[in-house]
Design a protein around this motif. Structure first.
Motif, PDB file in Angstrom:
ATOM      1  N   ASP A  29      61.400 -23.316  -7.351  1.00  0.00           N
ATOM      2  CA  ASP A  29      62.114 -22.084  -7.014  1.00  0.00           C
ATOM      3  C   ASP A  29      61.165 -20.904  -6.816  1.00  0.00           C
ATOM      4  O   ASP A  29      61.298 -19.858  -7.443  1.00  0.00           O
ATOM      5  CB  ASP A  29      63.173 -21.760  -8.085  1.00  0.00           C
ATOM      6  N   GLU A  30      60.202 -21.071  -5.929  1.00  0.00           N
ATOM      7  CA  GLU A  30      59.197 -20.046  -5.643  1.00  0.00           C
ATOM      8  C   GLU A  30      59.270 -19.556  -4.198  1.00  0.00           C
ATOM      9  O   GLU A  30      58.249 -19.236  -3.590  1.00  0.00           O
ATOM     10  CB  GLU A  30      57.797 -20.589  -5.932  1.00  0.00           C
ATOM     11  N   GLU A  31      60.457 -19.484  -3.618  1.00  0.00           N
ATOM     12  CA  GLU A  31      60.577 -19.138  -2.201  1.00  0.00           C
ATOM     13  C   GLU A  31      59.961 -17.791  -1.859  1.00  0.00           C
ATOM     14  O   GLU A  31      59.416 -17.625  -0.774  1.00  0.00           O
ATOM     15  CB  GLU A  31      62.045 -19.222  -1.750  1.00  0.00           C
ATOM     16  N   GLU A  32      59.979 -16.844  -2.745  1.00  0.00           N
ATOM     17  CA  GLU A  32      59.419 -15.519  -2.455  1.00  0.00           C
ATOM     18  C   GLU A  32      57.891 -15.538  -2.407  1.00  0.00           C
ATOM     19  O   GLU A  32      57.289 -14.795  -1.648  1.00  0.00           O
ATOM     20  CB  GLU A  32      59.886 -14.503  -3.502  1.00  0.00           C
ATOM     21  N   ALA A  33      57.264 -16.390  -3.200  1.00  0.00           N
ATOM     22  CA  ALA A  33      55.806 -16.329  -3.347  1.00  0.00           C
ATOM     23  C   ALA A  33      55.037 -17.443  -2.643  1.00  0.00           C
ATOM     24  O   ALA A  33      53.862 -17.259  -2.307  1.00  0.00           O
ATOM     25  CB  ALA A  33      55.443 -16.347  -4.832  1.00  0.00           C
ATOM     26  N   ILE A  34      55.656 -18.589  -2.394  1.00  0.00           N
ATOM     27  CA  ILE A  34      54.879 -19.772  -2.000  1.00  0.00           C
ATOM     28  C   ILE A  34      54.124 -19.600  -0.690  1.00  0.00           C
ATOM     29  O   ILE A  34      52.994 -20.077  -0.563  1.00  0.00           O
ATOM     30  CB  ILE A  34      55.764 -21.047  -1.980  1.00  0.00           C
ATOM     31  N   GLY A  35      54.682 -18.932   0.287  1.00  0.00           N
ATOM     32  CA  GLY A  35      53.984 -18.737   1.560  1.00  0.00           C
ATOM     33  C   GLY A  35      52.681 -17.988   1.388  1.00  0.00           C
ATOM     34  O   GLY A  35      51.633 -18.386   1.899  1.00  0.00           O
ATOM     35  N   ALA A  36      52.727 -16.900   0.624  1.00  0.00           N
ATOM     36  CA  ALA A  36      51.524 -16.099   0.378  1.00  0.00           C
ATOM     37  C   ALA A  36      50.507 -16.871  -0.458  1.00  0.00           C
ATOM     38  O   ALA A  36      49.297 -16.778  -0.218  1.00  0.00           O
ATOM     39  CB  ALA A  36      51.885 -14.789  -0.311  1.00  0.00           C
ATOM     40  N   VAL A  37      50.980 -17.654  -1.412  1.00  0.00           N
ATOM     41  CA  VAL A  37      50.069 -18.437  -2.247  1.00  0.00           C
ATOM     42  C   VAL A  37      49.313 -19.456  -1.393  1.00  0.00           C
ATOM     43  O   VAL A  37      48.093 -19.583  -1.492  1.00  0.00           O
ATOM     44  CB  VAL A  37      50.831 -19.137  -3.396  1.00  0.00           C
ATOM     45  N   VAL A  38      50.019 -20.163  -0.527  1.00  0.00           N
ATOM     46  CA  VAL A  38      49.379 -21.151   0.340  1.00  0.00           C
ATOM     47  C   VAL A  38      48.364 -20.469   1.252  1.00  0.00           C
ATOM     48  O   VAL A  38      47.227 -20.933   1.401  1.00  0.00           O
ATOM     49  CB  VAL A  38      50.424 -21.941   1.152  1.00  0.00           C
ATOM     50  N   ARG A  39      48.735 -19.355   1.863  1.00  0.00           N
ATOM     51  CA  ARG A  39      47.799 -18.628   2.745  1.00  0.00           C
ATOM     52  C   ARG A  39      46.565 -18.166   1.980  1.00  0.00           C
ATOM     53  O   ARG A  39      45.435 -18.300   2.456  1.00  0.00           O
ATOM     54  CB  ARG A  39      48.491 -17.425   3.387  1.00  0.00           C
ATOM     55  N   ASP A  53      56.975 -29.859  -4.788  1.00  0.00           N
ATOM     56  CA  ASP A  53      58.179 -29.162  -5.223  1.00  0.00           C
ATOM     57  C   ASP A  53      58.913 -30.009  -6.256  1.00  0.00           C
ATOM     58  O   ASP A  53      59.107 -31.204  -6.073  1.00  0.00           O
ATOM     59  CB  ASP A  53      59.088 -28.899  -4.018  1.00  0.00           C
ATOM     60  N   GLY A  54      59.311 -29.367  -7.332  1.00  0.00           N
ATOM     61  CA  GLY A  54      59.979 -30.060  -8.429  1.00  0.00           C
ATOM     62  C   GLY A  54      61.486 -30.046  -8.349  1.00  0.00           C
ATOM     63  O   GLY A  54      62.158 -30.161  -9.367  1.00  0.00           O
ATOM     64  N   GLY A  55      62.049 -29.900  -7.141  1.00  0.00           N
ATOM     65  CA  GLY A  55      63.512 -29.920  -7.006  1.00  0.00           C
ATOM     66  C   GLY A  55      64.107 -28.526  -6.883  1.00  0.00           C
ATOM     67  O   GLY A  55      65.179 -28.266  -7.423  1.00  0.00           O
ATOM     68  N   SER A  56      63.432 -27.650  -6.179  1.00  0.00           N
ATOM     69  CA  SER A  56      63.891 -26.265  -6.036  1.00  0.00           C
ATOM     70  C   SER A  56      65.297 -26.199  -5.436  1.00  0.00           C
ATOM     71  O   SER A  56      65.690 -27.024  -4.615  1.00  0.00           O
ATOM     72  CB  SER A  56      62.948 -25.487  -5.114  1.00  0.00           C
ATOM     73  N   HIS A  57      66.019 -25.170  -5.850  1.00  0.00           N
ATOM     74  CA  HIS A  57      67.368 -24.925  -5.345  1.00  0.00           C
ATOM     75  C   HIS A  57      67.376 -23.794  -4.324  1.00  0.00           C
ATOM     76  O   HIS A  57      68.433 -23.430  -3.829  1.00  0.00           O
ATOM     77  CB  HIS A  57      68.319 -24.597  -6.501  1.00  0.00           C
ATOM     78  N   ARG A  59      64.775 -21.891  -1.014  1.00  0.00           N
ATOM     79  CA  ARG A  59      64.122 -22.314   0.226  1.00  0.00           C
ATOM     80  C   ARG A  59      62.606 -22.468   0.079  1.00  0.00           C
ATOM     81  O   ARG A  59      61.863 -22.269   1.030  1.00  0.00           O
ATOM     82  CB  ARG A  59      64.455 -21.311   1.330  1.00  0.00           C
ATOM     83  N   THR A  60      62.158 -22.859  -1.093  1.00  0.00           N
ATOM     84  CA  THR A  60      60.729 -23.049  -1.339  1.00  0.00           C
ATOM     85  C   THR A  60      60.117 -24.023  -0.346  1.00  0.00           C
ATOM     86  O   THR A  60      59.065 -23.762   0.233  1.00  0.00           O
ATOM     87  CB  THR A  60      60.483 -23.554  -2.778  1.00  0.00           C
ATOM     88  N   VAL A  61      60.751 -25.155  -0.125  1.00  0.00           N
ATOM     89  CA  VAL A  61      60.204 -26.190   0.752  1.00  0.00           C
ATOM     90  C   VAL A  61      60.038 -25.663   2.169  1.00  0.00           C
ATOM     91  O   VAL A  61      58.992 -25.856   2.796  1.00  0.00           O
ATOM     92  CB  VAL A  61      61.102 -27.441   0.732  1.00  0.00           C
ATOM     93  N   GLU A  62      61.037 -24.964   2.697  1.00  0.00           N
ATOM     94  CA  GLU A  62      60.944 -24.433   4.057  1.00  0.00           C
ATOM     95  C   GLU A  62      59.852 -23.390   4.180  1.00  0.00           C
ATOM     96  O   GLU A  62      59.187 -23.301   5.210  1.00  0.00           O
ATOM     97  CB  GLU A  62      62.282 -23.815   4.496  1.00  0.00           C
ATOM     98  N   ARG A  63      59.650 -22.598   3.165  1.00  0.00           N
ATOM     99  CA  ARG A  63      58.654 -21.529   3.212  1.00  0.00           C
ATOM    100  C   ARG A  63      57.237 -22.023   2.973  1.00  0.00           C
ATOM    101  O   ARG A  63      56.277 -21.350   3.355  1.00  0.00           O
ATOM    102  CB  ARG A  63      58.998 -20.452   2.193  1.00  0.00           C
ATOM    103  N   ALA A  64      57.106 -23.171   2.313  1.00  0.00           N
ATOM    104  CA  ALA A  64      55.762 -23.707   2.048  1.00  0.00           C
ATOM    105  C   ALA A  64      55.144 -24.154   3.354  1.00  0.00           C
ATOM    106  O   ALA A  64      53.982 -24.082   3.578  1.00  0.00           O
ATOM    107  CB  ALA A  64      55.838 -24.862   1.065  1.00  0.00           C
TER     108      ALA A  64
END
Length: 64
Positions: A29-39, A53-57, A59-64
């Motif tokens: 459940d890191e949709e807000e941060a994951i894009g910036a973390v990967v970059r 991803d550990g089963g986020s509820h 949009r973490t997967v889409e944003r990664a």
């Protein structure tokens, strides 16, 4: 014993001389941060980033 330098072929078609570093980022459940973390990790010279991803509820997967 002398080791010869390693050349890594990167996904974007470039190559690098030396050690190859991969980063594994576990998340939940890191949709807000994951894009910036990967970059940010890629900007540090890491060759590949694997997001686990550990089963986020959200949009973490889409944003990664």
């Amino acid at each position: 014993m002398t080791r010869s330098p390693r050349v890594a072929l990167i996904a974007d078609g470039t190559s690098r001389l030396g050690a190859v570093v991969s980063a594994v980022i576990p998340c939940l459940d890191e949709e807000e941060a994951i894009g910036a973390v990967v970059r940010d990790v890629l900007d540090e010279g890491v060759a590949e980033v694997i997001v686990v991803d550990g089963g986020s509820h959200d949009r973490t997967v889409e944003r990664a």
